[in-house]
Motif scaffolding. Sequence first.
Motif, mmCIF file in Angstrom:
data_model
loop_
_atom_site.group_PDB
_atom_site.id
_atom_site.type_symbol
_atom_site.label_atom_id
_atom_site.label_comp_id
_atom_site.label_asym_id
_atom_site.label_seq_id
_atom_site.Cartn_x
_atom_site.Cartn_y
_atom_site.Cartn_z
ATOM 1 N N ASP A 48 -12.918 1.778 -12.478
ATOM 2 C CA ASP A 48 -13.887 1.304 -11.489
ATOM 3 C C ASP A 48 -15.302 1.453 -12.067
ATOM 4 O OD1 ASP A 48 -15.803 1.803 -9.062
ATOM 5 O OD2 ASP A 48 -14.046 0.785 -8.236
ATOM 6 N N VAL A 49 -16.000 0.325 -12.231
ATOM 7 C CA VAL A 49 -17.302 0.312 -12.894
ATOM 8 C C VAL A 49 -18.329 1.104 -12.084
ATOM 9 C CG1 VAL A 49 -19.163 -1.178 -13.709
ATOM 10 C CG2 VAL A 49 -16.792 -1.894 -13.986
ATOM 11 N N THR A 50 -18.239 1.050 -10.764
ATOM 12 C CA THR A 50 -19.196 1.772 -9.923
ATOM 13 C C THR A 50 -19.119 3.279 -10.187
ATOM 14 O OG1 THR A 50 -18.893 0.075 -8.229
ATOM 15 C CG2 THR A 50 -19.942 2.143 -7.541
ATOM 16 N N ILE A 51 -17.912 3.822 -10.312
ATOM 17 C CA ILE A 51 -17.750 5.255 -10.586
ATOM 18 C C ILE A 51 -18.291 5.597 -11.966
ATOM 19 C CG2 ILE A 51 -16.041 7.099 -10.905
ATOM 20 C CD1 ILE A 51 -14.349 5.796 -8.767
ATOM 21 N N LEU A 52 -18.027 4.721 -12.945
ATOM 22 C CA LEU A 52 -18.541 4.972 -14.291
ATOM 23 C C LEU A 52 -20.064 4.918 -14.326
ATOM 24 C CD1 LEU A 52 -15.934 2.939 -16.372
ATOM 25 C CD2 LEU A 52 -16.287 5.405 -16.439
ATOM 26 N N GLU A 53 -20.670 3.971 -13.583
ATOM 27 C CA GLU A 53 -22.131 3.899 -13.515
ATOM 28 C C GLU A 53 -22.705 5.177 -12.878
ATOM 29 O OE1 GLU A 53 -22.726 -0.946 -13.149
ATOM 30 O OE2 GLU A 53 -22.788 0.308 -11.358
ATOM 31 N N TYR A 54 -22.048 5.673 -11.844
ATOM 32 C CA TYR A 54 -22.514 6.904 -11.208
ATOM 33 C C TYR A 54 -22.413 8.089 -12.166
ATOM 34 C CZ TYR A 54 -22.962 10.762 -7.933
ATOM 35 O OH TYR A 54 -23.381 11.898 -7.292
ATOM 36 N N LYS A 87 -17.178 7.832 -1.608
ATOM 37 C CA LYS A 87 -17.819 9.045 -1.109
ATOM 38 C C LYS A 87 -17.144 10.300 -1.662
ATOM 39 C CE LYS A 87 -19.055 11.436 3.185
ATOM 40 N NZ LYS A 87 -18.965 11.406 4.675
ATOM 41 N N THR A 88 -15.808 10.339 -1.566
ATOM 42 C CA THR A 88 -15.062 11.498 -2.082
ATOM 43 C C THR A 88 -15.183 11.596 -3.594
ATOM 44 O OG1 THR A 88 -13.499 11.293 -0.251
ATOM 45 C CG2 THR A 88 -12.798 12.607 -2.131
ATOM 46 N N ALA A 89 -15.122 10.445 -4.277
ATOM 47 C CA ALA A 89 -15.208 10.445 -5.737
ATOM 48 C C ALA A 89 -16.557 10.974 -6.200
ATOM 49 C CB ALA A 89 -14.971 9.032 -6.268
ATOM 50 N N PHE A 90 -17.654 10.489 -5.583
ATOM 51 C CA PHE A 90 -18.989 10.928 -5.999
ATOM 52 C C PHE A 90 -19.187 12.420 -5.717
ATOM 53 C CE2 PHE A 90 -19.418 6.886 -7.152
ATOM 54 C CZ PHE A 90 -20.182 5.976 -6.433
ATOM 55 N N VAL A 142 -9.639 14.158 -9.000
ATOM 56 C CA VAL A 142 -9.903 13.646 -7.649
ATOM 57 C C VAL A 142 -10.575 12.283 -7.731
ATOM 58 C CG1 VAL A 142 -11.276 14.015 -5.558
ATOM 59 C CG2 VAL A 142 -10.028 15.916 -6.580
ATOM 60 N N ALA A 143 -11.604 12.182 -8.560
ATOM 61 C CA ALA A 143 -12.351 10.923 -8.678
ATOM 62 C C ALA A 143 -11.454 9.795 -9.177
ATOM 63 C CB ALA A 143 -13.534 11.118 -9.613
#
Length: 995
Positions: free
Chosen positions: A934-940, A910-913, A897-898
């Motif tokens: 996506d760097v933001t998703i990897l950082e999260y 929002k859905t990914a997190f 999903v992410a």
Amino acid sequence: MSAEAADREAATSSRPCTPPQTSWFEFVLEEALLEQHLQKPSPDPPPVQLIVQFLEQASKPSVNEQNQVQPPPDNKRNRILKLLALKVAAHLKWDLDVLEKSLSVPVLNMLLNELLCISKVPPGTKHVDVDLSSLPPTTAMAILLYNRWAIRTIVQSSFPVKQVKPGPPQLNVMNQIQQEKELTENILKVLKEQAADSILVLEGALKLNKDLYVHTIRTLDLLAMEPGMVNGETESSTAGLKISAEEIQCQVCYDLGAIYFQQGSTNAAVHEKAKEKFFRTKELIAKNGSSSLHFTIDEERLAGYCQACEVLTSSSDDASQQATPYSQIHSCMKSGKYQDLVKIFLEDNLTLSLPEQFRQSVLRELFQKAQQGNDALDEVCFKVCVCNTVCDVLQGRIIDIQFCQLFLKPSKEKIDFLLEVCSGSINLENASEELKRKMAAFLKNLCLGMEDLQFVFMISSHELFIKLLKDDERKLLIDQMRKRSPRINLCTKPVTSFYDIPASASVNIGQLEHQLILSVDPWRIRQILIELHGMTSERQFWMISNKWEVPNVYGNVILGIKDSLTRDLVYILMAKGLHCCAIKDFVHAKQLFAACLELVTEFSPKLRQVMLNEMLLLDIYTHEAGAGVSGERPPSDLISRVRGYLEMRVPDIPLRQVIAEECVAFLLNWCENEYLTMQVPLPLVQTNPYVKLGQLLAATCKELPGPKESRRTAKDLWEVVVQICSVSNQHKRGNDGRVSLIKHRESTLGIMYRSELLSFIKKLREPLVLTTILSLFVKLHNVREDIVNDIAAEHISIWPSSIPNLQSVDFEAVAITVKELVSYALTINANNHFWLIIQADIYFATNQYSAALHYYLQAGAVCSDFFNKMVPPDVYTDQVIKRMIKCCSLLNCHTQVAILCQFLREVDYKTAFKALQEQNSHDAMDSYYEYIWDVTILEYLTYLHHKRGETDKRQIAIKAIGQTELNASNPEEVLQLAAQRRKKKFLQAMAKLYF
């Protein structure tokens, strides 16, 4: 040191070995959110699911410093979680019906034990030893709730359970299911051992005759306070939700009745107790009304229990009980009066009061007794089966296979009884025409299925048979019997003895008939017939094989030929040619048709035209099965002959509708749109529905590239199809005086039936025509008001967006048609990505998420060389990606999903997190991190694993984020290339998983 300080110290000391604990501030916030959630008119998600979440958190084992698993600690955190679970149940007013539907046995057992604990029931004390009248009202109510649930669970476990179809095998899920199953079995074992005590507790509750109180959110809050702050309020008689004594008695009586009824299978005397409790429940409901009860009772189930108890407890001398068919049948089965049983079934064939399931259950019981060695029951089984079969016939149901098996060897006695049942089951003076037609069809089919003429004569000469079938119907039946077997002679003159026929002639005729059946050589067929007619002139040789079938429109003309030899020869040549055509033996079919054409040209212009038409159809079949498969256009003379057939205006020529259907489909498949649109004569369009449909389809396909305002024909085609898919409504007044609406599936409102339209479409192969008609049905499917998930299709915008009378359209039939059309279209071209998307959308709309993902991925694969190229954006639109996201989410593949959230034009963080927060994921989880760009998703992800203490997974996320090609300072082209490479690898991995 206080208890709170001790809990805080224990949490601190275990921190290195366990995941970080939730802060006290978060607990307070969670409780406040729960109260706000429960105050909503319709909370979402359902509050009962919160019980599972709270109890699962409270029952998680801990790990000490030596990494040993310990039982859940009794600290403030777990006590708060248990209290939150109890509050949710209190919000639901402790309704066991609601709780049992949504909670498993282990969870509900844990919840009710917590209720006993917080209600100050001493642990280890047997409930049967406690005096309920001396306990506080809430404590007594807690004991009642637990024992009611115990009894209900035992009863529920005795019912058969439909096995849930398992999904893909996953080790962790299977282990979890197995553990829950074992835990449930252990709890059930304990409950059954304590069943006698629970029954005594509930019997004692019936003697209380005082109101009780059940805990509410407020009383639970008071109990959670320090002991000095309660001021004894929860011990008083006014704390909590009041449950009246009569309401308690009503529910307890119902639950005791259910357990007594269940125990009655091994002890018949207990049924009397069950009857007493159920009738007491009915009295209380009649007195107070079911709407006033806090705990609802299924009144239909209660009525069934009462009726069953009446039958099971009725005595042989009880005249009032014997008045019901159920009690009479039960008495006959117990006493062995089987002839009376047959009489009851026969009488019920007129009243039709016994349900089908009850009839079948009695028959099954009789068969079981017969199989145990009671041979006398074989005849009874047959008679009851005959009664059931005639009842099924009159009610339009399918005849049971047991009747067919019992009737494999008919006898005179069996036929006599069958005719007796048929005569006694229908009153010809008052019966409707529909009932007469059903009975006539049953008797007629019975005759056709018999080989012994004696039995056929018994049925056909019966008074009922003569009254139900008209003279011409009986004559047609005799003709069918003759055609089926040439040896059958149903005329009144005596049959010639076998010994009166010369042996040589008999052998020669038999041998020649055998050769006639096998031969496909027209000249050999002619020679055999000449020899046969030279031996005997009394036989009609076109009847000797039941495989020789000629359409009725042709048969009437052929059988009108006066010369018997010519009649036999024409009939057999045409029948064999049609049979060869059906089995795609086109070479022999052409030879047979050519010989037949040459023969009829000499004396019948009408039959000559018939043969020319059939040869045209044969040539169409031959081309479509041969050169047409490779895409070679048909010869111009074949196209001219097809046009000539459609324009033919010769009077009195018998025509088969299938020829016109194939001709129109042929022209559409070879893109003869100009002819169908502009050159077809207007009278032909008005008289032939297939020509009209073909003209509208051709005109719509021609206008597809044009502007919207020029699509008048699309609207005309839409209106024609809507009419075909509409149902004709009729109003009928029933016996109770109310008017009911009857819908007829196959409506005569349109130019043809829906089944005929579907059959015609399945003859089409041209992609543009198939796409057009498919998009029309998809749009029609999407128009309905209650549609949740639209289906996407190419060219869908050309159709109207609304229907004036939605109620007239049979949307169920439309949905079935869409599924059949997509399946057929994919047999023509399995690589059409638009058709694959439609198939995926259908599976998505019907909650088949794994199959939907399969087709979404297949659609992307066929148009991107298995994802080696970029999937076109008109294939993977945002809507398609969002549906793929939902499929993965519902399949618990949260990491997928992410990753898919990155595919959207605007990344859905929002859905990914939210997906990444899920710990119970059924996909490969961290092994998918290499596909995230996506760097933001990897950082999260890095933050999330750090928070959970998952060092290994955190390192994988850090490694993924540290790749140089993902550096934000890189040129846009480098970043896009990195994203494209990861998309390709991820989609290929998904395809291998779902293909």
